[in-house]
Design a protein around this motif. Structure first.
Motif, PDB file in Angstrom:
ATOM      1  N   MET B 157      -0.806 -27.289  32.947  1.00 42.33           N
ATOM      2  CA  MET B 157      -1.735 -27.641  31.879  1.00 42.33           C
ATOM      3  C   MET B 157      -2.091 -29.130  31.935  1.00 42.33           C
ATOM      4  O   MET B 157      -3.254 -29.512  31.775  1.00 42.33           O
ATOM      5  N   GLY B 158      -1.087 -29.953  32.178  1.00 47.50           N
ATOM      6  CA  GLY B 158      -1.306 -31.395  32.250  1.00 47.50           C
ATOM      7  C   GLY B 158      -2.243 -31.778  33.387  1.00 47.50           C
ATOM      8  O   GLY B 158      -3.119 -32.631  33.232  1.00 47.50           O
ATOM      9  N   LEU B 159      -2.067 -31.125  34.539  1.00 45.93           N
ATOM     10  CA  LEU B 159      -2.960 -31.385  35.674  1.00 45.93           C
ATOM     11  C   LEU B 159      -4.391 -31.023  35.296  1.00 45.93           C
ATOM     12  O   LEU B 159      -5.336 -31.775  35.564  1.00 45.93           O
ATOM     13  N   ALA B 160      -4.539 -29.865  34.650  1.00 46.37           N
ATOM     14  CA  ALA B 160      -5.872 -29.419  34.262  1.00 46.37           C
ATOM     15  C   ALA B 160      -6.493 -30.400  33.271  1.00 46.37           C
ATOM     16  O   ALA B 160      -7.683 -30.715  33.340  1.00 46.37           O
ATOM     17  N   LEU B 161      -5.668 -30.917  32.383  1.00 45.20           N
ATOM     18  CA  LEU B 161      -6.164 -31.865  31.382  1.00 45.20           C
ATOM     19  C   LEU B 161      -6.619 -33.171  32.044  1.00 45.20           C
ATOM     20  O   LEU B 161      -7.697 -33.695  31.757  1.00 45.20           O
ATOM     21  N   ARG B 162      -5.792 -33.674  32.956  1.00 43.09           N
ATOM     22  CA  ARG B 162      -6.173 -34.917  33.638  1.00 43.09           C
ATOM     23  C   ARG B 162      -7.438 -34.717  34.462  1.00 43.09           C
ATOM     24  O   ARG B 162      -8.307 -35.583  34.512  1.00 43.09           O
ATOM     25  N   ALA B 163      -7.532 -33.565  35.124  1.00 43.43           N
ATOM     26  CA  ALA B 163      -8.722 -33.302  35.936  1.00 43.43           C
ATOM     27  C   ALA B 163      -9.956 -33.208  35.051  1.00 43.43           C
ATOM     28  O   ALA B 163     -11.046 -33.635  35.439  1.00 43.43           O
ATOM     29  N   THR B 164      -9.794 -32.684  33.835  1.00 39.13           N
ATOM     30  CA  THR B 164     -10.928 -32.573  32.917  1.00 39.13           C
ATOM     31  C   THR B 164     -11.501 -33.952  32.600  1.00 39.13           C
ATOM     32  O   THR B 164     -12.717 -34.123  32.485  1.00 39.13           O
ATOM     33  N   GLY B 165     -10.613 -34.932  32.473  1.00 39.86           N
ATOM     34  CA  GLY B 165     -11.072 -36.285  32.193  1.00 39.86           C
ATOM     35  C   GLY B 165     -11.700 -36.950  33.409  1.00 39.86           C
ATOM     36  O   GLY B 165     -12.292 -38.020  33.306  1.00 39.86           O
ATOM     37  N   ASP B 166     -11.555 -36.318  34.551  1.00 39.76           N
ATOM     38  CA  ASP B 166     -11.985 -36.929  35.798  1.00 39.76           C
ATOM     39  C   ASP B 166     -13.271 -36.284  36.310  1.00 39.76           C
ATOM     40  O   ASP B 166     -14.236 -36.980  36.652  1.00 39.76           O
ATOM     41  N   ASN B 167     -13.302 -34.968  36.326  1.00 38.34           N
ATOM     42  CA  ASN B 167     -14.401 -34.257  36.970  1.00 38.34           C
ATOM     43  C   ASN B 167     -14.560 -32.868  36.361  1.00 38.34           C
ATOM     44  O   ASN B 167     -13.960 -31.902  36.804  1.00 38.34           O
ATOM     45  N   MET B 168     -15.383 -32.792  35.314  1.00 38.02           N
ATOM     46  CA  MET B 168     -15.534 -31.531  34.584  1.00 38.02           C
ATOM     47  C   MET B 168     -16.113 -30.422  35.458  1.00 38.02           C
ATOM     48  O   MET B 168     -15.774 -29.259  35.312  1.00 38.02           O
ATOM     49  N   LYS B 169     -17.014 -30.805  36.354  1.00 35.25           N
ATOM     50  CA  LYS B 169     -17.658 -29.815  37.218  1.00 35.25           C
ATOM     51  C   LYS B 169     -16.608 -29.111  38.083  1.00 35.25           C
ATOM     52  O   LYS B 169     -16.583 -27.890  38.182  1.00 35.25           O
ATOM     53  N   MET B 170     -15.733 -29.929  38.668  1.00 32.77           N
ATOM     54  CA  MET B 170     -14.683 -29.379  39.515  1.00 32.77           C
ATOM     55  C   MET B 170     -13.735 -28.510  38.698  1.00 32.77           C
ATOM     56  O   MET B 170     -13.329 -27.428  39.132  1.00 32.77           O
ATOM     57  N   VAL B 171     -13.413 -28.975  37.502  1.00 30.90           N
ATOM     58  CA  VAL B 171     -12.468 -28.264  36.660  1.00 30.90           C
ATOM     59  C   VAL B 171     -12.985 -26.876  36.303  1.00 30.90           C
ATOM     60  O   VAL B 171     -12.257 -25.881  36.380  1.00 30.90           O
TER      61      VAL B 171
END
Ligand SMILES: Nc1ncnc2c1ncn2[C@@H]1O[C@H](COP(=O)(O)OP(=O)(O)OP(=O)(O)O)[C@@H](O)[C@H]1O
Ligand SMILES: [Mg+2]
Lengths: 264, 296
Positions: B157-171
């Motif tokens: 979940m934490g990885l997904a959260l950090r990725a959301t702050g980085d690149n929503m398209k990829m997420v």
């Protein structure tokens, strides 16, 4: 497998900028096909891919997958069976996460994400093996941030991530356009390998006719939001770059004539 | 600076690092500029204070304050994701609305807690002064919150959260609902801030409806100072940096307040200005600006 039924997409409807990007598109893609999509700028290729991926929703018509209507299914839910790679090499990975963390996110696609450790010894081993097949030495840089990689390296990583969770369909939107010829070739051979190994159904947008001929088991040309040429099977055999160029010129020419007709 | 002022700065630095970690979670990890934090701080304090005056165990009261803060975060996330209100505006709306709710909860603008047992009482009973007791408790809370965040940021979940702050398209392409991540991240962040408000109320001996003003900016100042000190290349460094940054920031404030040129002295009323200047200085200083991008 994937079917577009009378799909319409209008950008900025009811404004001066109204733009019918896709008009009444019908397309049926069978399992295992490798469809190369060509067409001039603004033809609607990316829009079509985005409609399939669910990034855009159509203003009319239906999108079906294996006979199931997925028109209303959110893009992130479709991701369990659709993998996509876009033109921008930066758009497929999270730069502030490490390579292994990016891969861990891809591995969990279609599964619940709770409080398990994202990267553990077992999946790290798996990532190392997968990365080693790229031959880029990325398997030794698992803990580097993805943002430190070159565009080509990131695109290879993205491709790996797109297929990591065994999707059925792979959407590629000019995924080698931003890369130098040598890297592009590397990414293309990786694409071929993955598509063959995993028996993927693939849609690839490209401006490179040679690439289209080389890879597409079926070639479609789009123009003005419609499919204007669709060759496969026997017709596809013996098709040369020159033939394709010719068709392309013809379609473009007709387009201009259409405009003239409209103006007169 | 007197020893008393220094200890005070350490106490506040540790105590408010919980809030700073919350701000870090939204502003940095999730890239969601959440201003509802100015509301969840006094919200946590108010709920905690009311619980204590009702005779509820002070530790339970702190937890209640945390949940109240998380509730505000949930509202902000709802406004942003479901009603499509711009994130900044969603936070401001929640913050403004929370003012009325806090007044209703407390029934008055200021609720004193003098004479009640607090979370610090058991430590004081061991023979420590109130200030040292507060430092011990806050240090434990800061370390626990830091360890928890570091662990969380490495879960799926934490990885997904950090990725959301980085690149929503990829997420989204990886099958993650960005809305869900915003709900989780913003609620979690405001929960931390609510906890911090609850602890602060017990330390100060009162809860006040206005005690949240400037929380976001102070939190952001701590985050930025932390990034300047420990460049935040990894999650571990970033989280430690936030706690350190919070302490350094409070010391800088204490130092500024003890500062005297002739007859001129800063007064506590100047704090907001000083904080704003610290943030602006840190943001415009070129070398620092790069670091502020947190690996961006
Ligand atoms: N987000 C958008 N808003 C408004 N118009 C858009 C948007 N995306 C695409 N369009 C329009 O829709 C039409 C089709 O665009 P699309 O991106 O699908 O073309 P394409 O075939 O992928 O072209 P290219 O080869 O340049 O990538 C174009 O006229 C474009 O201007
Ligand atoms: Mg395109």
């Amino acid at each position: 497998m994937i079917e577009l039924v009378n799909v319409r997409k209008v950008f900025n409807p009811k404004t001066v900028n109204e733009n019918v990007a896709i008009k009444g598109l019908n397309l049926k893609i069978e399992k295992g096909e490798f469809v190369a999509v060509i067409g001039s700028n603004g033809a609607g290729k990316s829009t079509m891919l985005n409609l399939i991926a669910g990034i855009l929703s159509p203003d009319g018509g239906q999108v079906l997958a294996n006979g199931r209507d997925i028109t209303a299914l959110a893009d992130y839910k479709r991701a369990s069976f659709i993998g996509s790679v876009f033109q921008d090499p930066l758009s497929g990975t999270a730069k502030s996460l490490t390579i292994e963390e990016n891969l861990a996110i891809a591995l969990k696609r279609g599964h619940g994400r709770w409080f398990r450790k994202g990267v553990n010894r077992k999946n790290r081993q798996f990532f190392t093996e997968k990365l080693a097949t790229l031959g880029l030495g990325l398997e030794n840089r698992l803990k580097s941030n993805a943002g430190l990689l070159s565009g080509g390296q990131r695109q290879c990583l993205t491709l790996l991530m797109a297929v990591m969770a065994n999707p059925e369909i792979l959407l590629l939107d000019e995924h080698t356009a931003a890369l130098d010829p040598k890297t592009a070739e590397l990414v293309m051979s990786l694409t071929r390998k993955l598509v063959e190994e995993m028996n993927l159904t693939c849609l690839m947008v490209t401006h490179n006719m040679k690439q289209a001929i080389e890879f597409g088991s079926r070639i479609i040309m789009m123009h003005g939001g419609e499919v204007v040429v669709d060759v496969s099977g026997a017709e596809r055999q013996g098709l040369k770059v020159a033939d394709l160029m010719h068709m392309f010129e013809q379609v473009r020419g007709e387009g201009i004539e259409d405009d003239k007709l409209l103006l007169s | 600076m007197t020893t008393y002022a220094l200890l005070g700065a350490v106490e506040h630095g540790l105590m408010f690092s919980l809030m700073a970690l919350g701000v870090f979670l939204t502003f940095r990890a999730l890239d969601f500029p959440d201003l509802s934090v100015d509301g969840s701080f006094p919200m946590g304090a108010a709920v905690c204070a009311v619980c204590i005056t009702k005779g509820i165990n002070p530790y339970a009261a702190v937890v209640a304050g945390g949940f109240a803060g998380a509730g505000l975060g949930f509202v902000t996330a709802f406004l942003n994701t479901k009603l499509k209100i711009l994130n900044l505006l969603a936070g401001i709306l929640t913050m403004i609305a929370s003012y009325s709710v806090i007044l209703r909860i407390m029934g008055m603008p200021n609720l004193p807690l003098l004479g009640y047992d607090t979370i610090f009482t058991p430590i004081e009973n061991l023979g420590f002064s109130p200030q040292i007791a507060a430092i011990i408790f806050s240090a434990c809370a800061a370390v626990l919150a830091g360890l928890f965040l570091i662990w969380f940021f490495h879960t799926d979940m934490g990885l997904a959260l950090r990725a959301t702050g980085d690149n929503m398209k990829m997420v989204r392409a990886q099958g993650i609902s960005t809305d869900r991540m915003i709900f989780i991240g913003v609620s979690f962040s405001n929960g931390l801030v609510g906890l911090c408000g609850a602890i602060a109320a017990q330390s100060l001996g009162f809860s006040d409806v206005n005690m949240g003003i400037g929380t976001v900016v102070a939190g952001l100042a701590s985050v930025i100072v932390g990034e300047a000190v420990l460049s935040s290349r990894s999650v571990l460094r970033a989280v430690i940096g936030v706690i350190l940054g919070s302490m350094i920031y409070r010391m800088a404030i204490a130092y500024a307040l003890s500062f005297q040129i002739g007859d001129f002295r800063f007064s506590p009323g100047d704090l907001n200005m000083i904080t704003a200047v610290i943030v602006v200085a840190a943001l415009t200083f070129p070398g620092m600006r790069r670091k502020v991008g947190v690996g961006k």
